[in-house]
Design a protein around this motif. Structure first.
Motif, PDB file in Angstrom:
ATOM      1  N   GLY A  49       0.878  -1.190  -0.119  1.00  0.00           N
ATOM      2  CA  GLY A  49       0.031   0.015  -0.056  1.00  0.00           C
ATOM      3  C   GLY A  49       0.703   1.347   0.192  1.00  0.00           C
ATOM      4  N   ALA A  50       2.152   1.381   0.577  1.00  0.00           N
ATOM      5  CA  ALA A  50       2.754   2.544   1.077  1.00  0.00           C
ATOM      6  C   ALA A  50       3.322   2.886  -0.269  1.00  0.00           C
ATOM      7  N   THR A  51       3.796   4.188  -0.489  1.00  0.00           N
ATOM      8  CA  THR A  51       4.550   4.568  -1.510  1.00  0.00           C
ATOM      9  C   THR A  51       6.086   4.306  -1.183  1.00  0.00           C
ATOM     10  N   PRO A  52       6.779   3.891  -2.181  1.00  0.00           N
ATOM     11  CA  PRO A  52       8.278   3.380  -1.855  1.00  0.00           C
ATOM     12  C   PRO A  52       8.919   4.699  -1.626  1.00  0.00           C
ATOM     13  N   ALA A  53       9.892   4.593  -0.421  1.00  0.00           N
ATOM     14  CA  ALA A  53      10.645   5.298  -0.081  1.00  0.00           C
ATOM     15  C   ALA A  53      11.896   5.575  -0.738  1.00  0.00           C
ATOM     16  N   LEU A  54      12.588   6.956  -0.916  1.00  0.00           N
ATOM     17  CA  LEU A  54      13.768   6.991  -1.895  1.00  0.00           C
ATOM     18  C   LEU A  54      14.531   7.540  -1.198  1.00  0.00           C
ATOM     19  N   GLU A  55      15.654   7.234  -0.919  1.00  0.00           N
ATOM     20  CA  GLU A  55      16.986   8.045  -0.348  1.00  0.00           C
ATOM     21  C   GLU A  55      18.182   8.015  -1.401  1.00  0.00           C
ATOM     22  N   VAL A  56      18.514   9.445  -1.300  1.00  0.00           N
ATOM     23  CA  VAL A  56      19.381   9.702  -2.435  1.00  0.00           C
ATOM     24  C   VAL A  56      20.721  10.220  -1.717  1.00  0.00           C
ATOM     25  N   THR A  57      21.949   9.429  -2.044  1.00  0.00           N
ATOM     26  CA  THR A  57      23.280  10.154  -1.700  1.00  0.00           C
ATOM     27  C   THR A  57      23.944  10.383  -2.808  1.00  0.00           C
ATOM     28  N   ARG A  58      24.305  11.824  -3.161  1.00  0.00           N
ATOM     29  CA  ARG A  58      25.110  12.219  -4.162  1.00  0.00           C
ATOM     30  C   ARG A  58      26.414  11.671  -4.351  1.00  0.00           C
ATOM     31  N   TRP A  59      26.772  11.160  -5.577  1.00  0.00           N
ATOM     32  CA  TRP A  59      28.283  10.655  -5.826  1.00  0.00           C
ATOM     33  C   TRP A  59      28.875  11.434  -6.727  1.00  0.00           C
ATOM     34  N   VAL A  60      28.358  10.999  -7.854  1.00  0.00           N
ATOM     35  CA  VAL A  60      29.014  11.523  -9.344  1.00  0.00           C
ATOM     36  C   VAL A  60      27.945  12.418 -10.003  1.00  0.00           C
ATOM     37  N   PRO A  61      27.557  13.479  -9.632  1.00  0.00           N
ATOM     38  CA  PRO A  61      26.225  13.974 -10.326  1.00  0.00           C
ATOM     39  C   PRO A  61      26.576  14.165 -11.770  1.00  0.00           C
ATOM     40  N   THR A  62      27.841  14.404 -12.245  1.00  0.00           N
ATOM     41  CA  THR A  62      27.983  14.695 -13.870  1.00  0.00           C
ATOM     42  C   THR A  62      27.820  13.414 -14.577  1.00  0.00           C
ATOM     43  N   LEU A  63      27.755  12.290 -14.022  1.00  0.00           N
ATOM     44  CA  LEU A  63      27.403  10.860 -14.659  1.00  0.00           C
ATOM     45  C   LEU A  63      26.091  10.378 -14.353  1.00  0.00           C
ATOM     46  N   ASP A  64      25.301  11.228 -13.560  1.00  0.00           N
ATOM     47  CA  ASP A  64      24.107  10.889 -12.931  1.00  0.00           C
ATOM     48  C   ASP A  64      24.177   9.459 -12.236  1.00  0.00           C
ATOM     49  N   LEU A  65      25.511   9.413 -11.382  1.00  0.00           N
ATOM     50  CA  LEU A  65      25.633   8.216 -10.623  1.00  0.00           C
ATOM     51  C   LEU A  65      25.420   8.530  -9.327  1.00  0.00           C
ATOM     52  N   ASP A  66      24.574   8.281  -8.776  1.00  0.00           N
ATOM     53  CA  ASP A  66      24.050   8.439  -7.004  1.00  0.00           C
ATOM     54  C   ASP A  66      23.704   7.113  -6.459  1.00  0.00           C
ATOM     55  N   LEU A  67      23.943   7.336  -5.325  1.00  0.00           N
ATOM     56  CA  LEU A  67      23.774   6.180  -4.483  1.00  0.00           C
ATOM     57  C   LEU A  67      22.216   6.208  -3.985  1.00  0.00           C
ATOM     58  N   ALA A  68      21.380   5.942  -5.001  1.00  0.00           N
ATOM     59  CA  ALA A  68      19.824   6.113  -4.632  1.00  0.00           C
ATOM     60  C   ALA A  68      19.096   4.671  -4.226  1.00  0.00           C
ATOM     61  N   PHE A  69      18.543   4.657  -3.125  1.00  0.00           N
ATOM     62  CA  PHE A  69      17.945   3.456  -2.749  1.00  0.00           C
ATOM     63  C   PHE A  69      16.522   3.660  -2.858  1.00  0.00           C
ATOM     64  N   ARG A  70      15.703   2.851  -3.226  1.00  0.00           N
ATOM     65  CA  ARG A  70      14.370   2.643  -3.318  1.00  0.00           C
ATOM     66  C   ARG A  70      13.875   1.595  -2.548  1.00  0.00           C
ATOM     67  N   GLY A  71      12.803   1.645  -1.759  1.00  0.00           N
ATOM     68  CA  GLY A  71      12.405   0.671  -0.882  1.00  0.00           C
ATOM     69  C   GLY A  71      10.874   0.264  -1.459  1.00  0.00           C
ATOM     70  N   ASP A  72      10.730  -0.420  -2.714  1.00  0.00           N
ATOM     71  CA  ASP A  72       9.668  -0.941  -2.956  1.00  0.00           C
ATOM     72  C   ASP A  72       9.615  -2.193  -2.558  1.00  0.00           C
ATOM     73  N   GLY A  73       8.353  -2.689  -2.715  1.00  0.00           N
ATOM     74  CA  GLY A  73       7.966  -4.087  -1.774  1.00  0.00           C
ATOM     75  C   GLY A  73       9.249  -5.126  -2.298  1.00  0.00           C
ATOM     76  N   PHE A  74       9.136  -5.332  -3.579  1.00  0.00           N
ATOM     77  CA  PHE A  74      10.104  -6.579  -3.771  1.00  0.00           C
ATOM     78  C   PHE A  74      11.598  -6.080  -3.486  1.00  0.00           C
ATOM     79  N   SER A  75      11.942  -5.017  -3.605  1.00  0.00           N
ATOM     80  CA  SER A  75      13.691  -4.662  -2.973  1.00  0.00           C
ATOM     81  C   SER A  75      13.593  -4.868  -1.366  1.00  0.00           C
ATOM     82  N   LEU A  76      12.392  -4.538  -0.745  1.00  0.00           N
ATOM     83  CA  LEU A  76      12.521  -4.728   0.705  1.00  0.00           C
ATOM     84  C   LEU A  76      12.378  -6.133   0.907  1.00  0.00           C
TER      85      LEU A  76
END
Lengths: 774, 513
Positions: A49-76
């Motif tokens: 039911g809940a909307t997946p949370a998104l947590e982003v830690t910037r790493w290399v913004p020029t390459l769009d390479l971020d440590l982004a974690f998204r807690g959808d049901g399957f991943s969790l």
């Protein structure tokens, strides 16, 4: 989530430090590292039911390479699974490992893996996904090779790494293509429609599949998984059955939402998955080593999961997710059981073991539950997911169902073969007196076995867990539900048929074994792997011998020919302008003749001495040319240089060892003439082209300012010492260094005899003997 | 401070090592000599860092030697790229000095090892900072002679043989360079980079200028050891003393790459098709050649020398793609490659010392050198372009740029890049397996390695790890550098000013009698 991923990494450093101090108790620290992952359970239970949370830690913004974690049901769901199995494996290993183990190393590797795996399932960034994916390969390599004094462990580790690195590189390219086609590196923000339209779609799909197949040990890349069993058993249970090998399955599940619309996707995955299911279980049936049996069984079960997710429809995803949970429970339990047997009897060979149920009653109960689930018998979880599997395959067509039945019948048979060690007369290798394992080993195994039982007796538990992933994997509208008894359905009939065939296989085990021996193919994935690595070795030695090993003149020929080709092409492209030369003064002709004679003469000369003297001709020719063009000072300099050069050459020859005439075969000779001719023609054309300045030269400035600014009437001199004095400084430094080099060469004695600097290993060793450790 | 106030700064990293080199010719006692060397290397590093700080805002610093204005006299120029290279070279230089200080070698030092090392630094810094084509030739000469003198210092058979190969091949390249300088002057009438750039921009795409450019490409490709032109490299580096070898490997090939970057972005960017095709082709072949070469070898520094070749291939590939994305990736990869090579050679020095052999297959050293093993693993993964290292980020950027460019040759090069990664990984795994894993044979003793020498390896690895952590800022810097390189107007303005160059009319020659 970020904490859940990074905490194991931090704890890995701590474990490395604590290992030598705490010994086996470091395992408790390791188990604690998975705590943040377990704390994701409340989040998981809020799904779908809940909307997946998104947590982003910037790493290399020029390459769009971020440590982004998204807690959808399957991943969790998967993250929690990793947390649970990781905790159990850590606890189990506390009792399992021997006292001589290097605990710091083991637990830090294990935690590095845990963190990478959690990152892999939770990340939303495609590039980070590739990063974590490869980090699991690296840590798996280290863990397989933990007992590196065994050659099988070293081989297995390298093989596993290379095969998964092949897939990893495919994933790297796939990720780049997806990001280019979909306009984003974020999995949840991809423009799926644009990706489908783009030309990148099909290559990205194929590369993704290569990655998934190598990681999840699908045919023909299954070769690395059985040899990976050289790792300690808790590692095999954690990495090579429950989590890492499922990374490919997870990839197929998640990317199925991108690629599922293509017929290519399921058209490749389902056949490969089913083939792996059948072939893996057939091979499992033939193993005598318990762990090898489980390894092939894992291969086959991964094929099953792959084929279900590969269908990319709601039914398949639902069934696959149910089976994913079941498999994690019963397979990890079985690995733990095998670990206990190995721990207690010192062997894993089925023929050497028997009647263990008396000595190991608890272990026997655990093994029974787990293998019944694996065989697909009620009332265990495996039965329910098997029914779902049949149901799904039935909808694909009778052929699919037939293959599924064949694979499952073989699974049934090897599950019984596994249990043979508990029946019959008590047998164990000499010297071993098996008795029940300590609680540290049995409790984790029993916990998993009871979970497998719960999934069967209380299907609602499995259903709830599976449904958490429904939003993420898009099967919310699937109406099926889990139940032990659905009535007499085609799937149930197929199950009965499976049991009958399976029982027949068990009953006629000897015949099956004879058949197996006759069906052994001569070429398998392993022989191909070794042939390939051998080819790479041989090829690289050949290549380097043919290039780097050549004598200097031949290398120069290659180099000059390459240069002549490249530059020659560029010159040929340039417009061929022949500015009117007019009638050259007659005095220039002999000079030109001298220059050409020198150049041709070098080419023709056969001795070192002749070559040097003939080169001198060119030098004196240029001096004459300078003279003809009214530059007497330059001519004088040139003459001096020429004279000194020839003298130095002759002096040097005095000390050089004698050589025969320059070794030049007819082919080389022609080649030299060709290259020299090409270079001559090219240089002439280019000089002619450059005779016509495309822009006015800056030289009038020097004429203007030579006296005004530089205070000298000889422009050439002023250029050398003032306008471009820094060049001269550099050249003075060069000459000075040459003097230094010559001096040290002479003073360091007879050239060719090693003095201080050691020439090879033996000398280096002798040289270092003085600094030897006491 | 205005650029005019800092005009001396681009000269400082050149003159400092030159002065120190001259000072080191005097036979000081060893502590003084080492102290001087450290001071010199640190000072150079400081000046180079100052250059980076001064150019960070996009300023182009230019110092005219002898006070002669730009296209007529020689200028030293620092823009972002030059300053960055200067910093990397200074950093590798400091590591090399540290390594040499920790590993006394009385005979070589008596024969001016340190002075020659500093002259080598001079040549390298000069090549990065010069703004004049002919002066670049002089810088190459300084570098070549210093490196040759270092290469043969010791007079072993191997050193003389490989040194001869080294100097012959490099002299051929130098001869071609001096001819090309003449041709460039013939075509465009000037030698100053900025002025050449201005004039080639005015001419537009011109095949004669391109031909000169291709000749330069051949020269720099030979300096950078691209495949059929770089046979001098793999034999020379292992024959060197470890400290010098580390600096050679980390920096010398990058000089060629830097020159390629400078020539084909700042100076002759008008007609990129042919040079880019050549670079892509050479790069694709070189990556694979280096990777297979690494597989074929059995000694530490021979294996590593081939990985250097492979990394040069990756750089040529990035340059040859010719897109802004690819240029950015190459600039970032340059930093990764320099530092990881320095680190790997430092690791190899420790490993050779500890095992008492140059051979890799010594087995079971993991239990003796666990920290070194960790360092090696990190660097090996960087070389193979695997996470969690900076090598992975750079390689991803390159592969992505290649796929985005999308020409058939670029795709071939991407495939070759991925394949080369795999082969490199295989080579690195063989090292790991042969040296660190297995049961150590007790007949071979394990020697104690001085802490100073180990410290170099650890520090260099820490720098490599730092690149991973700060990959964001690194790529930010690379982005700015690439942007600057694609707009040569800033460089031209920084060197020539805004006023047009005025050439006085040719004076009328007196009539011949």
């Amino acid at each position: 989530m970020t904490l859940a991923v990074f905490f194991p990494f931090l704890m890995a450093a701590l474990a490395a430090w604590l290992g030598p101090r705490l010994g086996r108790r470091t395992g408790y620290v390791a188990a604690a590292a998975f705590l943040p992952a377990l704390l994701l359970i409340p989040d998981l239970l809020r799904m779908p039911g809940a909307t997946p949370a998104l947590e982003v830690t910037r790493w290399v913004p020029t390459l769009d390479l971020d440590l982004a974690f998204r807690g959808d049901g399957f991943s969790l769901l998967f993250a929690v699974l990793i947390g649970v199995i990781g905790t159990l494996a850590s606890l189990y290993s506390v009792a399992y490992l021997s006292d001589r183990e290097r605990f710091g190393r083991f637990y830090s590797y294990l935690l590095l893996f845990g963190g990478s795996m959690l990152g892999l399932v939770l990340t939303d960034n495609l590039v980070a996904l590739f990063g974590f994916w490869e980090m699991t390969s690296v840590t798996s390599f280290l863990l397989i090779g933990l007992w590196h004094t065994r050659s099988a462990a070293r081989d297995g580790a390298v093989k596993a790494f290379l095969v998964s690195a092949l897939g990893g590189l495919a994933l790297l390219a796939a990720v780049a293509l997806i990001a280019l086609g979909g306009g984003s590196t974020s999995l949840s923000a991809l423009d799926v429609a644009a990706l489908r339209e783009s030309a990148y779609f099909a290559p990205a799909l194929l590369l993704t599949l290569l990655a998934a197949f190598t990681k999840s040990a699908q045919l023909p890349f299954h070769l690395w998984l059985p040899t990976a069993m050289e790792a300690p058993t808790p590692v095999s249970a954690f990495l090579h059955s429950a989590t890492m090998v499922k990374a490919g399955v997870v990839l197929v599940a998640k990317f199925g939402l991108l690629f599922g619309s293509s017929a290519l996707w399921s058209g490749i995955i389902v056949p490969v998955g089913l083939a792996t299911l059948v072939w893996g279980s057939w091979l499992a049936l033939r193993q005598t080593d318990l762990k090898a049996l489980l390894a092939y069984s894992t291969v086959s079960q991964l094929g099953l999961l792959m084929s279900l997710y590969g269908l990319a429809d709601a039914e398949g995803r639902f069934a696959a997710t149910v089976h994913l949970l079941n498999h994690a429970a019963f397979k990890a339990a079985l690995f733990f059981v095998v670990g206990i047997i190995d721990h207690e009897t010192g062997t894993r060979e089925i023929p050497l073991l028997g009647g263990l149920r008396r000595a190991l009653p608890v272990t026997f109960a655990v093994a029974l539950l787990a293998s019944l689930s694996m065989a697909g018998l009620p009332p265990l979880g495996g039965f329910i997911s098997k029914e779902l599997f049949y149901e799904t395959m039935l909808h694909q067509g009778p052929l699919f169902l037939a293959v599924a039945v064949a694979g499952s019948a073989l699974t049934f048979a090897y599950s019984f073969r596994l249990m043979r060690v508990f029946w019959g007369s008590p047998r164990a290798p000499a010297g071993a007196t098996p008795h029940e394992a300590p609680l540290g080993l049995t409790v984790p195994a029993a916990g998993l076995a009871l979970t497998a039982l719960a999934f069967g007796l209380l299907p609602g538990t499995a259903e709830t867990l599976t449904r958490t992933a429904s939003a993420a994997l898009n099967f919310a509208d699937y109406g099926g539900y889990l139940k032990l008894w659905h009535g007499v359905t085609p799937a149930l009939l197929a199950t009965v048929l499976t049991w009958l065939i399976g029982a027949a296989l068990v009953w006629r085990a000897a015949t099956v074994e004879a058949l197996g021996r006759r069906l052994t193919p001569r070429v398998n994935a392993n022989t191909v792997y070794y042939a390939l690595t051998q080819t790479v070795n041989v090829f690289s030695s050949w290549l380097i011998a043919r290039t780097q090993g050549l004598p200097l003149p031949d290398q120069l020929r290659i180099m000059l020919a390459a240069a002549a080709l490249m530059a020659g092409y560029a010159v040929w492209r340039a417009p061929q302008v022949f500015p009117p030369i007019g009638t050259p003064p007659l005095g220039v002709l002999p000079v030109a003749a001298l220059l050409v004679a020198g150049a041709v003469g070098v080419l023709l000369s056969r001795g070192r001495l002749t070559a040097v003297i003939v080169t001198g001709l060119t030098g004196f020719g240029s001096a004459a040319a300078f003279l003809a063009f009214r530059a007497p000072d330059l001519a004088l300099t040139q003459l001096l240089v020429e004279a000194v050069t020839v003298i130095l050459f002759l002096l040097a020859f005095r000390y050089l060892p004698g050589v025969r005439d320059l070794p030049r075969t007819r082919g080389r000779y022609a080649f030299d003439v060709l290259v020299a001719g090409l270079a001559g023609v090219g240089a002439t054309l280019l000089v002619l082209a450059s005779l016509r300045f495309q822009a006015p030269p800056i030289s009038p400035y020097y004429l203007e300012y030579s006296y005004k600014g530089g205070g000298g009437k000889n422009v050439v001199n002023v250029i050398l010492v003032d306008f471009r004095g820094f060049d001269t400084l550099g050249e003075v430094l060069v000459v000075g260094m040459v003097a230094l080099a010559v001096l040290s060469l002479v003073r360091l004695g007879k050239p060719g005899r090693p003095r201080r600097a050691p020439d090879d290993a033996a000398e280096l060793a002798a040289d270092l003997a003085a600094r030897r450790r006491p | 401070m205005t650029p005019a106030d800092l005009a001396w700064l681009p000269l400082a990293p050149i003159l400092t090592p030159m002065g120190l080199g001259l000072l080191l010719l005097y036979p000081w006692r060893r502590p003084v000599r080492v102290g001087l060397a450290f001071a010199g290397a640190l000072l150079t590093l400081l000046f180079a860092a100052g250059l980076v700080a001064a150019t960070a805002g996009g300023t182009v610093l230019s110092s005219s030697l002898g006070g002669w204005p730009a296209p007529f006299g020689i200028v030293m120029v620092a823009d972002r790229l030059a300053a960055w290279m200067s910093l990397l070279a200074a950093l590798s230089g400091l590591l090399a000095v540290w390594q040499a200080a920790a590993d006394p070698d009385p005979v070589r030092e008596k024969h001016h090892f340190f002075a020659l090392l500093f002259f080598l630094f001079t040549g390298v810094q000069m090549s990065f900072l010069t703004g004049d084509l002919f002066n670049l030739f002089v810088a190459f000469e300084v570098m070549l002679v210093a490196s040759y003198a270092l290469a043969v210092l010791g007079s072993t058979r191997e050193q003389l043989r490989e040194g001869f190969r080294y100097i012959v091949m490099n002299l051929v390249a130098s001869a071609l360079l001096v001819v090309t300088c003449g041709l460039a002057y013939g075509v465009l009438g000037t030698l100053n980079f900025a002025h050449l750039a201005q004039r080639s921009a005015e001419l537009g795409p011109n095949t004669t200028v391109t031909a000169v450019g291709v000749l330069l490409l051949v020269v720099f490709a030979a300096k950078g050891a691209l495949f059929p032109l770089g046979f001098w490299l793999p034999g020379t580096y292992p024959a060197l003393p470890p400290a010098a070898g580390a600096f050679f490997a980390a920096v010398l090939t990058k000089v060629g790459i830097y020159a390629l970057m400078r020539v084909f972005t700042t100076v002759f960017p008008q007609d990129p098709a042919l040079p880019n095709t050549l670079l892509l082709g050479l790069g694709a072949v070189t990556m694979l050649f280096g990777a297979f070469g690494a597989v074929s070898q059995r000694e530490w520094r021979r294996i590593l020398s081939f990985t250097v070749i492979s990394s040069v291939g990756y750089l040529a590939f990035g340059l040859g793609l010719g897109t802004p994305e690819a240029l950015r990736a190459s600039v970032a990869y340059l930093a990764v490659s320099v530092l990881v090579t320095a680190a790997l050679f430092a690791i190899a020095a420790v490993a050779e010392r500890a095992a008492g052999s140059r051979l890799v297959r010594m087995r079971g050293m993991l239990d003796f050198l666990p920290l070194l093993a960790g360092c090696f693993l990190l660097c090996a993964l960087t070389v193979a372009g695997l996470p969690p290292t900076g090598g992975f980020v750079a390689k991803y950027a390159l592969v992505r740029a290649g796929l985005a460019q999308g020409s058939p040759l670029a795709l071939v090069a991407v495939v070759s890049a991925l394949l080369a990664s795999l082969v490199l990984l295989y080579a690195m795994l063989s090292v790991w397996r042969g040296f660190f894993w297995g049961r150590h044979l007790l007949t071979f003793p394990v020697y104690r390695v001085p802490l100073g020498l180990r410290g170099v390896a650890y520090t260099a690895t820490a720098l490599v790890a730092g690149l991973t952590l700060f990959a964001g800022p690194l790529f930010g810097w690379a982005e700015a550098t690439a942007r600057e390189l694609r707009q040569p107007e800033g460089y031209i303005r920084g060197v020539l000013g805004t006023d047009p160059v005025v050439i006085p009319p040719p004076p009328t020659l007196p009539e011949e009698p």
